[in-house]
Motif scaffolding. Structure first.
Motif, PDB file in Angstrom:
ATOM      1  N   GLN A 283     -15.625 -55.200 -68.063  1.00 36.22           N
ATOM      2  CA  GLN A 283     -15.020 -56.137 -67.117  1.00 36.22           C
ATOM      3  C   GLN A 283     -16.031 -56.704 -66.129  1.00 36.22           C
ATOM      4  O   GLN A 283     -15.991 -57.887 -65.779  1.00 36.22           O
ATOM      5  CB  GLN A 283     -13.887 -55.446 -66.363  1.00 36.22           C
ATOM      6  N   SER A 284     -16.950 -55.874 -65.667  1.00 36.75           N
ATOM      7  CA  SER A 284     -17.920 -56.353 -64.673  1.00 36.75           C
ATOM      8  C   SER A 284     -18.772 -57.486 -65.249  1.00 36.75           C
ATOM      9  O   SER A 284     -19.074 -58.467 -64.545  1.00 36.75           O
ATOM     10  CB  SER A 284     -18.815 -55.205 -64.205  1.00 36.75           C
ATOM     11  N   LEU A 285     -19.160 -57.385 -66.517  1.00 37.88           N
ATOM     12  CA  LEU A 285     -19.948 -58.450 -67.136  1.00 37.88           C
ATOM     13  C   LEU A 285     -19.099 -59.694 -67.354  1.00 37.88           C
ATOM     14  O   LEU A 285     -19.585 -60.823 -67.227  1.00 37.88           O
ATOM     15  CB  LEU A 285     -20.550 -57.972 -68.453  1.00 37.88           C
ATOM     16  N   GLN A 286     -17.832 -59.508 -67.685  1.00 36.07           N
ATOM     17  CA  GLN A 286     -16.939 -60.654 -67.822  1.00 36.07           C
ATOM     18  C   GLN A 286     -16.814 -61.401 -66.499  1.00 36.07           C
ATOM     19  O   GLN A 286     -16.784 -62.637 -66.473  1.00 36.07           O
ATOM     20  CB  GLN A 286     -15.568 -60.196 -68.311  1.00 36.07           C
ATOM     21  N   HIS A 287     -16.765 -60.657 -65.397  1.00 37.05           N
ATOM     22  CA  HIS A 287     -16.687 -61.305 -64.085  1.00 37.05           C
ATOM     23  C   HIS A 287     -17.965 -62.078 -63.778  1.00 37.05           C
ATOM     24  O   HIS A 287     -17.909 -63.178 -63.204  1.00 37.05           O
ATOM     25  CB  HIS A 287     -16.437 -60.255 -63.004  1.00 37.05           C
ATOM     26  N   HIS A 288     -19.109 -61.513 -64.130  1.00 42.82           N
ATOM     27  CA  HIS A 288     -20.364 -62.231 -63.938  1.00 42.82           C
ATOM     28  C   HIS A 288     -20.345 -63.559 -64.694  1.00 42.82           C
ATOM     29  O   HIS A 288     -20.733 -64.610 -64.150  1.00 42.82           O
ATOM     30  CB  HIS A 288     -21.544 -61.391 -64.436  1.00 42.82           C
ATOM     31  N   ILE A 289     -19.924 -63.511 -65.943  1.00 38.66           N
ATOM     32  CA  ILE A 289     -19.914 -64.731 -66.760  1.00 38.66           C
ATOM     33  C   ILE A 289     -18.894 -65.730 -66.225  1.00 38.66           C
ATOM     34  O   ILE A 289     -19.142 -66.947 -66.196  1.00 38.66           O
ATOM     35  CB  ILE A 289     -19.645 -64.367 -68.231  1.00 38.66           C
ATOM     36  N   ALA A 290     -17.738 -65.229 -65.768  1.00 42.75           N
ATOM     37  CA  ALA A 290     -16.739 -66.126 -65.181  1.00 42.75           C
ATOM     38  C   ALA A 290     -17.302 -66.822 -63.946  1.00 42.75           C
ATOM     39  O   ALA A 290     -17.071 -68.019 -63.721  1.00 42.75           O
ATOM     40  CB  ALA A 290     -15.477 -65.346 -64.824  1.00 42.75           C
ATOM     41  N   ASN A 291     -18.059 -66.091 -63.140  1.00 40.15           N
ATOM     42  CA  ASN A 291     -18.670 -66.695 -61.953  1.00 40.15           C
ATOM     43  C   ASN A 291     -19.657 -67.787 -62.334  1.00 40.15           C
ATOM     44  O   ASN A 291     -19.676 -68.873 -61.735  1.00 40.15           O
ATOM     45  CB  ASN A 291     -19.371 -65.625 -61.122  1.00 40.15           C
ATOM     46  N   ILE A 292     -20.492 -67.515 -63.328  1.00 38.84           N
ATOM     47  CA  ILE A 292     -21.468 -68.516 -63.777  1.00 38.84           C
ATOM     48  C   ILE A 292     -20.751 -69.777 -64.242  1.00 38.84           C
ATOM     49  O   ILE A 292     -21.153 -70.906 -63.915  1.00 38.84           O
ATOM     50  CB  ILE A 292     -22.360 -67.939 -64.894  1.00 38.84           C
ATOM     51  N   LEU A 293     -19.680 -69.616 -65.012  1.00 32.24           N
ATOM     52  CA  LEU A 293     -18.928 -70.768 -65.508  1.00 32.24           C
ATOM     53  C   LEU A 293     -18.321 -71.561 -64.352  1.00 32.24           C
ATOM     54  O   LEU A 293     -18.392 -72.801 -64.321  1.00 32.24           O
ATOM     55  CB  LEU A 293     -17.829 -70.306 -66.457  1.00 32.24           C
ATOM     56  N   MET A 294     -17.726 -70.878 -63.381  1.00 33.83           N
ATOM     57  CA  MET A 294     -17.113 -71.576 -62.249  1.00 33.83           C
ATOM     58  C   MET A 294     -18.163 -72.300 -61.419  1.00 33.83           C
ATOM     59  O   MET A 294     -17.945 -73.435 -60.978  1.00 33.83           O
ATOM     60  CB  MET A 294     -16.335 -70.580 -61.386  1.00 33.83           C
ATOM     61  N   TRP A 295     -19.306 -71.656 -61.195  1.00 31.39           N
ATOM     62  CA  TRP A 295     -20.377 -72.292 -60.433  1.00 31.39           C
ATOM     63  C   TRP A 295     -20.906 -73.526 -61.161  1.00 31.39           C
ATOM     64  O   TRP A 295     -21.153 -74.561 -60.541  1.00 31.39           O
ATOM     65  CB  TRP A 295     -21.507 -71.297 -60.187  1.00 31.39           C
TER      66      TRP A 295
END
Length: 388
Positions: A283-295
């Motif tokens: 989950q922590s890596l999924q959150h990192h990737i979600a942040n990159i996509l949103m940014w």
């Protein structure tokens, strides 16, 4: 409200993306960068063959045409793979194609624009001085003295990327010391880079490798009157509109870097296995990737808006400043998360994440620091001019 590129723009984007994957893939970019002090002439030549140097140059001068939207699309797609090496195209496009195209005499346009479009001229920019950084005008010590038939230049410029391989340098110098305001009395010159009295010395640096950034020393360098760009003593008024173009291009590079970060991070978490399965399930890596996509999407929208306004000739200084700050800071944060996702491999020169991180970090401090950009943004709201 329309958020999509039009059909022609989408076709251009897709064609550049295919070209990048075929002609300038990430492994090749890493190889170019490893030879830190050798300019990548092979990349320049590929841009020439593809016609990219003609983007933004009017067709009547042998170019491909295209507005800032077209340049923005090209910048983003190149940066996805090339990161900072995209400036191999961008510097000449801005310093030569844009500046001469806007302010050159007809003779200057006919002399330089076809040569730029055909890849026969490389350009550099020499604005910054060692004692000033962002205080461009207050620290300017480079002088242009008028003589019969031309000008004599003396001074020292720094952070002039590509100066060591350039044919011409777009150089800013003080041509009148006795002015009421410091933004008055400066002039722009088209300086032949191999002129007698010009010496360049490359600066070792963290990122933007193999591009070459230089100190430029001027010792009684003669520049003919025909190489004055625009009106004497009024260069600052000419530069302000072109800076919007530069900031949009720079912001587009940052969005392209985030494209590359996201692409590599997704591939890594899907391929890498640990603790009995792919790490993509963490989950922590999924959150990192979600942040990159949103940014990435946030920056994309701001850059598109600024470019759209510029393409229609509408005021956009505030919007370009905001796009530059947001895109550069989010690009740097995205690359930092990319390193975290890849772990030790992100720190390895065998991957591109460390290259994205190094190159993205530069955009927060140059060509204008984000702190200075924030001052301008605040002043645009009517707040008093900031004291730094």
């Amino acid at each position: 409200m329309e958020f999509d590129l039009n059909e022609d723009q989408q076709l251009f984007r897709d064609s550049v993306r295919r070209w990048v994957d075929r002609e300038a893939p990430k492994p090749w970019a890493r190889e170019l960068e490893k030879d830190e002090h050798t300019f990548p002439h092979a990349l320049w030549d590929k841009f020439t063959a593809a016609g990219f140097h003609g983007i933004g140059v009017a067709e009547q001068y042998g170019g491909q045409g295209g507005d800032i939207m077209t340049q923005m699309i090209l910048a983003r797609e190149l940066a996805r793979s090339l990161a900072g090496l995209t400036w191999v195209w961008g510097i000449t496009s801005f310093a030569g194609g844009k500046s001469v195209g806007l302010y050159g005499t007809e003779q200057q346009k006919r002399r330089h624009l076809p040569a730029i479009a055909e890849g026969r001229e490389k350009w550099a920019i020499a604005f910054t001085e060692p004692g000033g950084g962002t205080d461009l005008l207050g620290a300017m010590r480079t002088k242009a003295t008028k003589i019969d038939g031309g000008w004599v230049l003396n001074g020292h410029k720094t952070w002039s990327s590509m100066a060591h391989v350039a044919d011409y340098i777009l150089l800013l110098a003080r041509s009148d010391e006795y002015t009421e305001k410091r933004h008055q009395g400066v002039s722009l010159f088209i300086l032949p880079a191999k002129s007698e009295g010009v010496t360049t010395c490359e600066i070792p640096k963290l990122g933007m490798r193999s591009l070459g950034s230089c100190d430029v020393y001027l010792d009684n360098v003669f520049v003919a009157d025909e190489n004055l760009l625009g009106e004497p003593n009024r260069a600052w008024y000419m530069l302000l509109p072109t800076l919007n173009n530069e900031r949009i291009m720079l912001s587009s590079f940052c969005v392209g870097i985030m494209d590359g970060v996201l692409e590599d991070a997704l591939r890594f978490v899907q391929d890498r296995e640990a603790f009995g399965g792919p790490i993509a399930r963490f989950q922590s890596l999924q959150h990192h990737i979600a942040n990159i996509l949103m940014w990435r999407d946030q920056a994309e929208l701001m850059v598109y808006r600024a470019a759209w306004l510029q393409s229609r000739g509408r005021p956009c200084g505030q919007e370009t400043n905001m796009a530059k700050v947001v895109a550069s800071e989010l690009g740097s944060r995205a690359a930092d998360l990319g390193l975290q996702i890849l772990g030790g491999m992100g720190y390895s020169a065998e991957t591109d994440m460390q290259r994205y991180w190094r190159d993205a970090r530069l955009y927060r401090i140059g060509p204008v620091t984000n702190e200075m950009a924030r001052n301008s943004i605040a002043e645009g709201l009517g707040l008093p001019r900031s004291f730094f």
